[in-house]
Design an enzyme around this catalytic site. Sequence first.
Site, PDB file in Angstrom:
ATOM      1  N   GLY A 149       0.821  -1.208   0.000  1.00  0.00           N
ATOM      2  CA  GLY A 149       0.000   0.000   0.000  1.00  0.00           C
ATOM      3  C   GLY A 149       0.852   1.254   0.000  1.00  0.00           C
ATOM      4  O   GLY A 149       1.888   1.311   0.668  1.00  0.00           O
ATOM      5  N   VAL A 180      17.900   8.078  -3.850  1.00  0.00           N
ATOM      6  CA  VAL A 180      18.509   8.455  -5.129  1.00  0.00           C
ATOM      7  C   VAL A 180      19.631   9.465  -4.925  1.00  0.00           C
ATOM      8  O   VAL A 180      20.753   9.292  -5.424  1.00  0.00           O
ATOM      9  CB  VAL A 180      17.442   9.015  -6.093  1.00  0.00           C
ATOM     10  CG1 VAL A 180      18.095   9.642  -7.325  1.00  0.00           C
ATOM     11  CG2 VAL A 180      16.474   7.911  -6.506  1.00  0.00           C
ATOM     12  N   ARG A 231       0.901  -5.270  -5.734  1.00  0.00           N
ATOM     13  CA  ARG A 231       1.057  -6.503  -4.970  1.00  0.00           C
ATOM     14  C   ARG A 231       1.355  -7.616  -5.963  1.00  0.00           C
ATOM     15  O   ARG A 231       0.785  -7.671  -7.048  1.00  0.00           O
ATOM     16  CB  ARG A 231      -0.202  -6.789  -4.157  1.00  0.00           C
ATOM     17  CG  ARG A 231      -0.557  -5.626  -3.214  1.00  0.00           C
ATOM     18  CD  ARG A 231      -1.661  -5.982  -2.244  1.00  0.00           C
ATOM     19  NE  ARG A 231      -2.119  -4.809  -1.493  1.00  0.00           N
ATOM     20  CZ  ARG A 231      -1.514  -4.311  -0.435  1.00  0.00           C
ATOM     21  NH1 ARG A 231      -0.409  -4.888   0.012  1.00  0.00           N
ATOM     22  NH2 ARG A 231      -1.989  -3.249   0.186  1.00  0.00           N
ATOM     23  N   CYS A 232       2.263  -8.495  -5.592  1.00  0.00           N
ATOM     24  CA  CYS A 232       2.740  -9.503  -6.539  1.00  0.00           C
ATOM     25  C   CYS A 232       2.776 -10.878  -5.878  1.00  0.00           C
ATOM     26  O   CYS A 232       3.682 -11.183  -5.090  1.00  0.00           O
ATOM     27  CB  CYS A 232       4.126  -9.122  -7.055  1.00  0.00           C
ATOM     28  SG  CYS A 232       4.814 -10.281  -8.252  1.00  0.00           S
ATOM     29  N   ASP A 234       5.350  -5.077   6.069  1.00  0.00           N
ATOM     30  CA  ASP A 234       5.889  -6.400   6.383  1.00  0.00           C
ATOM     31  C   ASP A 234       5.885  -7.346   5.181  1.00  0.00           C
ATOM     32  O   ASP A 234       6.807  -8.146   5.014  1.00  0.00           O
ATOM     33  CB  ASP A 234       5.148  -7.019   7.572  1.00  0.00           C
ATOM     34  CG  ASP A 234       3.636  -7.076   7.398  1.00  0.00           C
ATOM     35  OD1 ASP A 234       3.140  -6.646   6.337  1.00  0.00           O
ATOM     36  OD2 ASP A 234       2.958  -7.555   8.314  1.00  0.00           O
ATOM     37  N   THR A 239       4.254   2.632   5.736  1.00  0.00           N
ATOM     38  CA  THR A 239       2.866   2.178   5.845  1.00  0.00           C
ATOM     39  C   THR A 239       2.125   3.100   6.794  1.00  0.00           C
ATOM     40  O   THR A 239       2.655   3.467   7.842  1.00  0.00           O
ATOM     41  CB  THR A 239       2.766   0.727   6.348  1.00  0.00           C
ATOM     42  OG1 THR A 239       1.409   0.450   6.729  1.00  0.00           O
ATOM     43  CG2 THR A 239       3.666   0.479   7.549  1.00  0.00           C
ATOM     44  N   ILE A 240       0.908   3.478   6.453  1.00  0.00           N
ATOM     45  CA  ILE A 240       0.141   4.364   7.326  1.00  0.00           C
ATOM     46  C   ILE A 240      -0.285   3.658   8.604  1.00  0.00           C
ATOM     47  O   ILE A 240      -0.659   4.309   9.589  1.00  0.00           O
ATOM     48  CB  ILE A 240      -1.103   4.936   6.619  1.00  0.00           C
ATOM     49  CG1 ILE A 240      -2.130   3.839   6.316  1.00  0.00           C
ATOM     50  CG2 ILE A 240      -0.720   5.687   5.358  1.00  0.00           C
ATOM     51  CD1 ILE A 240      -3.479   4.363   5.846  1.00  0.00           C
ATOM     52  N   ASP A 241      -0.220   2.316   8.632  1.00  0.00           N
ATOM     53  CA  ASP A 241      -0.748   1.563   9.771  1.00  0.00           C
ATOM     54  C   ASP A 241       0.113   1.672  11.026  1.00  0.00           C
ATOM     55  O   ASP A 241      -0.368   1.401  12.131  1.00  0.00           O
ATOM     56  CB  ASP A 241      -0.887   0.083   9.401  1.00  0.00           C
ATOM     57  CG  ASP A 241      -1.792  -0.137   8.210  1.00  0.00           C
ATOM     58  OD1 ASP A 241      -2.657   0.715   7.963  1.00  0.00           O
ATOM     59  OD2 ASP A 241      -1.624  -1.154   7.511  1.00  0.00           O
ATOM     60  N   ASP A 279       2.405  -0.302  12.015  1.00  0.00           N
ATOM     61  CA  ASP A 279       2.329  -1.627  12.641  1.00  0.00           C
ATOM     62  C   ASP A 279       3.608  -2.438  12.517  1.00  0.00           C
ATOM     63  O   ASP A 279       3.582  -3.665  12.630  1.00  0.00           O
ATOM     64  CB  ASP A 279       1.160  -2.416  12.046  1.00  0.00           C
ATOM     65  CG  ASP A 279       1.304  -2.645  10.543  1.00  0.00           C
ATOM     66  OD1 ASP A 279       2.193  -2.032   9.914  1.00  0.00           O
ATOM     67  OD2 ASP A 279       0.525  -3.442   9.977  1.00  0.00           O
ATOM     68  N   ARG A 289     -26.335  13.831  17.008  1.00  0.00           N
ATOM     69  CA  ARG A 289     -26.233  12.441  16.595  1.00  0.00           C
ATOM     70  C   ARG A 289     -25.011  11.762  17.203  1.00  0.00           C
ATOM     71  O   ARG A 289     -24.060  12.406  17.630  1.00  0.00           O
ATOM     72  CB  ARG A 289     -26.103  12.352  15.069  1.00  0.00           C
ATOM     73  CG  ARG A 289     -27.355  12.704  14.296  1.00  0.00           C
ATOM     74  CD  ARG A 289     -27.045  12.755  12.810  1.00  0.00           C
ATOM     75  NE  ARG A 289     -28.237  13.054  12.008  1.00  0.00           N
ATOM     76  CZ  ARG A 289     -28.197  13.502  10.767  1.00  0.00           C
ATOM     77  NH1 ARG A 289     -27.028  13.708  10.179  1.00  0.00           N
ATOM     78  NH2 ARG A 289     -29.316  13.743  10.112  1.00  0.00           N
ATOM     79  N   ARG A 326      -5.466  -1.828   9.382  1.00  0.00           N
ATOM     80  CA  ARG A 326      -5.383  -3.283   9.264  1.00  0.00           C
ATOM     81  C   ARG A 326      -5.627  -3.918  10.623  1.00  0.00           C
ATOM     82  O   ARG A 326      -6.696  -3.716  11.203  1.00  0.00           O
ATOM     83  CB  ARG A 326      -4.032  -3.692   8.654  1.00  0.00           C
ATOM     84  CG  ARG A 326      -4.055  -5.039   7.988  1.00  0.00           C
ATOM     85  CD  ARG A 326      -2.834  -5.324   7.152  1.00  0.00           C
ATOM     86  NE  ARG A 326      -1.585  -5.137   7.849  1.00  0.00           N
ATOM     87  CZ  ARG A 326      -0.418  -5.590   7.406  1.00  0.00           C
ATOM     88  NH1 ARG A 326      -0.366  -6.247   6.262  1.00  0.00           N
ATOM     89  NH2 ARG A 326       0.685  -5.380   8.078  1.00  0.00           N
ATOM     90  N   LYS A 336     -25.202  15.940  23.835  1.00  0.00           N
ATOM     91  CA  LYS A 336     -26.007  15.958  22.618  1.00  0.00           C
ATOM     92  C   LYS A 336     -25.439  15.106  21.484  1.00  0.00           C
ATOM     93  O   LYS A 336     -26.141  14.781  20.543  1.00  0.00           O
ATOM     94  CB  LYS A 336     -26.163  17.405  22.128  1.00  0.00           C
ATOM     95  CG  LYS A 336     -26.864  18.326  23.113  1.00  0.00           C
ATOM     96  CD  LYS A 336     -28.276  17.859  23.415  1.00  0.00           C
ATOM     97  CE  LYS A 336     -29.008  18.838  24.323  1.00  0.00           C
ATOM     98  NZ  LYS A 336     -30.375  18.359  24.660  1.00  0.00           N
ATOM     99  N   GLN A 358      -7.480   8.239   3.542  1.00  0.00           N
ATOM    100  CA  GLN A 358      -6.419   8.265   4.556  1.00  0.00           C
ATOM    101  C   GLN A 358      -5.032   8.019   3.966  1.00  0.00           C
ATOM    102  O   GLN A 358      -4.021   8.344   4.585  1.00  0.00           O
ATOM    103  CB  GLN A 358      -6.702   7.208   5.634  1.00  0.00           C
ATOM    104  CG  GLN A 358      -7.970   7.474   6.408  1.00  0.00           C
ATOM    105  CD  GLN A 358      -8.480   6.229   7.121  1.00  0.00           C
ATOM    106  OE1 GLN A 358      -8.099   5.948   8.246  1.00  0.00           O
ATOM    107  NE2 GLN A 358      -9.345   5.473   6.458  1.00  0.00           N
ATOM    108  N   ARG A 359      -4.963   7.445   2.793  1.00  0.00           N
ATOM    109  CA  ARG A 359      -3.672   7.133   2.178  1.00  0.00           C
ATOM    110  C   ARG A 359      -3.070   8.314   1.418  1.00  0.00           C
ATOM    111  O   ARG A 359      -1.864   8.359   1.203  1.00  0.00           O
ATOM    112  CB  ARG A 359      -3.817   5.965   1.195  1.00  0.00           C
ATOM    113  CG  ARG A 359      -3.980   4.619   1.847  1.00  0.00           C
ATOM    114  CD  ARG A 359      -3.654   3.536   0.824  1.00  0.00           C
ATOM    115  NE  ARG A 359      -3.893   2.210   1.364  1.00  0.00           N
ATOM    116  CZ  ARG A 359      -3.066   1.562   2.148  1.00  0.00           C
ATOM    117  NH1 ARG A 359      -1.933   2.140   2.515  1.00  0.00           N
ATOM    118  NH2 ARG A 359      -3.347   0.358   2.568  1.00  0.00           N
TER     119      ARG A 359
END
Length: 319
Positions: free
Chosen positions: A11, A24, A72-73, A103, A125-127, A129, A162, A171, A214, A251-252
């Site tokens: 991701g 680079v 992804r592969c 990971d 990774t944004i997670d 983790d 509400r 994840r 409220k 979010q990404r």
Amino acid sequence: MKKIGVLTSGGDAPGMNAAIRAVVRKCIYHNIEVYGIKNGYQGLIDGNIEKMEIGSVGDIIQRGGTKLYSARCEEFKTDAGQEKGIEQLKKFGIEGLVVIGGDGSFRGAQKLTEKGYPCVGVPGTIDNDIPGTDFTIGFDTALNTIIEAIDKIRDTATSHERTYVIEVMGRNAGDLALWAGLADGAETILIPEAEDDFADVIARLKRGHERGKKHSIIILAEGVGSGIEYGERIQDETKLETRVTVLGHIQRGGSPTAADRVLASRLGAKAVDLLLGGKAGRMVGIQNNELVDHDIEKVLTDKHAINMEMYKLSKELSI
């Protein structure tokens, strides 16, 4: 080492471009040829590789996503796929590889290292983790995107009295939910690392309503379950008007924060230093604002731990 490659996998995360830029330009500074591999491990298998120059990474530090694209592969999980990738590395004369991702990406880096091609992983990774680093590239930007969204939703929640359930990414990790919930004063934060009794959540909502509250904001990490289903259960139990927002892939994206740009630049440059120093099968990270590196195998076997003191504090402040 005369030639180094760089790829992004899994991701996308804001700040990946800053990491690519650092790799680079660090290589060029040390008179090392650097090659960009597009579309992750799939691009490695296909030979979608090009030499990069200083100008190749100009004007990208502020951009989200990844200039090298990502994919992804499944094929690269096999020995045959890995051998195809190695053939391409040999063809281009690439002697070391910087892998920017999570990971899953690191597992590929580990396999290549075992087969004689030195790799260093950069956690993107944004997670947030990944064990062995306090923060991953993209986490801070995603967190701020979530906070901005919650602020806007709270305006509507207040106006219409509400309850809102907001499902965030992460994840199987609750870092985004926990940090966003604490930063935005959420009444309830639901994360996979802690079991929350549904009856307790309902009781808390009812107590708030009885004292004149409220509106309520509930942050749900996607690893806990469906925000839509949770919202339906809450409305059934409390009879309070409840809405659900699933923030999803918003979010990404977006321009990386200063924190992510600096982190990515430091980690990308450190990865090159490790390869030039003869180190392989490592992951770079940051702990207590100091750059560190760990064995990738250990990173993949360790379990990410969330800050439970923060979780406890969130409960104390949301009475």
